[in-house]
Design a protein around this motif. Structure first.
Motif, PDB file in Angstrom:
ATOM      1  N   ALA A  22      35.652  35.469  34.684  1.00 50.55           N
ATOM      2  CA  ALA A  22      37.008  35.904  33.914  1.00 50.55           C
ATOM      3  C   ALA A  22      37.931  37.004  34.502  1.00 50.55           C
ATOM      4  O   ALA A  22      39.127  36.915  35.044  1.00 50.55           O
ATOM      5  CB  ALA A  22      36.960  36.020  32.482  1.00 50.55           C
ATOM      6  N   ASP A  23      37.167  38.191  34.970  1.00 56.61           N
ATOM      7  CA  ASP A  23      37.586  39.270  35.688  1.00 56.61           C
ATOM      8  C   ASP A  23      38.226  38.887  37.098  1.00 56.61           C
ATOM      9  O   ASP A  23      39.337  39.264  37.554  1.00 56.61           O
ATOM     10  CB  ASP A  23      36.887  40.575  35.951  1.00 56.61           C
ATOM     11  CG  ASP A  23      36.821  41.071  34.458  1.00 56.61           C
ATOM     12  OD1 ASP A  23      37.392  40.952  33.745  1.00 56.61           O
ATOM     13  OD2 ASP A  23      35.427  41.857  34.119  1.00 56.61           O
ATOM     14  N   LEU A  27      42.026  39.079  38.366  1.00 54.94           N
ATOM     15  CA  LEU A  27      42.364  39.801  39.553  1.00 54.94           C
ATOM     16  C   LEU A  27      43.254  38.758  40.649  1.00 54.94           C
ATOM     17  O   LEU A  27      44.479  39.350  41.033  1.00 54.94           O
ATOM     18  CB  LEU A  27      41.132  40.182  40.166  1.00 54.94           C
ATOM     19  CG  LEU A  27      41.523  40.944  41.613  1.00 54.94           C
ATOM     20  CD1 LEU A  27      42.405  42.178  41.367  1.00 54.94           C
ATOM     21  CD2 LEU A  27      40.043  41.577  42.014  1.00 54.94           C
ATOM     22  N   ALA A  28      42.885  37.615  40.706  1.00 58.26           N
ATOM     23  CA  ALA A  28      43.438  36.827  41.624  1.00 58.26           C
ATOM     24  C   ALA A  28      45.086  36.659  41.028  1.00 58.26           C
ATOM     25  O   ALA A  28      45.940  36.384  41.844  1.00 58.26           O
ATOM     26  CB  ALA A  28      42.984  35.384  41.628  1.00 58.26           C
ATOM     27  N   LEU A  29      45.298  36.468  39.571  1.00 57.59           N
ATOM     28  CA  LEU A  29      46.554  36.363  39.057  1.00 57.59           C
ATOM     29  C   LEU A  29      47.460  37.435  39.282  1.00 57.59           C
ATOM     30  O   LEU A  29      48.585  37.430  39.586  1.00 57.59           O
ATOM     31  CB  LEU A  29      46.403  35.967  37.605  1.00 57.59           C
ATOM     32  CG  LEU A  29      45.726  34.545  37.270  1.00 57.59           C
ATOM     33  CD1 LEU A  29      45.636  34.242  35.860  1.00 57.59           C
ATOM     34  CD2 LEU A  29      46.739  33.475  37.994  1.00 57.59           C
ATOM     35  N   ALA A  30      46.985  38.619  39.282  1.00 53.21           N
ATOM     36  CA  ALA A  30      47.506  39.731  39.254  1.00 53.21           C
ATOM     37  C   ALA A  30      48.047  40.085  40.873  1.00 53.21           C
ATOM     38  O   ALA A  30      49.023  40.599  41.101  1.00 53.21           O
ATOM     39  CB  ALA A  30      46.635  41.133  39.080  1.00 53.21           C
ATOM     40  N   LEU A  31      47.022  39.706  41.563  1.00 52.82           N
ATOM     41  CA  LEU A  31      47.358  39.858  43.031  1.00 52.82           C
ATOM     42  C   LEU A  31      48.624  39.052  43.390  1.00 52.82           C
ATOM     43  O   LEU A  31      49.572  39.315  44.283  1.00 52.82           O
ATOM     44  CB  LEU A  31      46.154  39.578  44.002  1.00 52.82           C
ATOM     45  CG  LEU A  31      45.112  40.626  44.083  1.00 52.82           C
ATOM     46  CD1 LEU A  31      43.946  40.260  44.544  1.00 52.82           C
ATOM     47  CD2 LEU A  31      45.580  42.090  44.521  1.00 52.82           C
ATOM     48  N   GLY A  32      48.362  37.573  42.852  1.00 56.95           N
ATOM     49  CA  GLY A  32      49.679  36.678  43.234  1.00 56.95           C
ATOM     50  C   GLY A  32      50.917  37.357  42.510  1.00 56.95           C
ATOM     51  O   GLY A  32      51.974  37.088  43.144  1.00 56.95           O
TER      52      GLY A  32
END
Length: 75
Positions: A22-23, A27-32
């Motif tokens: 989940a983290d 993280l992937a969504l935040a970087l995107g």
């Protein structure tokens, strides 16, 4: 001989392995989101978020076989 870049890469990989799935997704969504903001703010004039997404989608589809459903989705 290992370089500083090799050491940093190994540290990054270890940090990612320590994250829960989940983290990792968060993280992937935040970087995107961060990358989208950087792209849209770098345009002259800066784009709103929806327009930035549309521009990136159109560029990603460039050179691919045309599809009516994609054209209707991204304009």
């Amino acid at each position: 001989m290992r370089s500083v870049a090799d050491d940093l890469r190994m540290e990054d990989q270890a940090a990612l392995r320590a994250l829960s799935p989940a983290d990792r997704v968060a993280l992937a969504l935040a970087l995107g989101a961060r990358d989208l903001d950087a792209f849209r703010l770098a345009q002259d004039p800066p784009l709103d978020p929806e327009r930035g997404i549309a521009v990136l989608e159109r560029r990603r589809q460039a050179g691919r076989r045309s599809s009516r459903s994609i054209e209707e989705t991204i304009g």
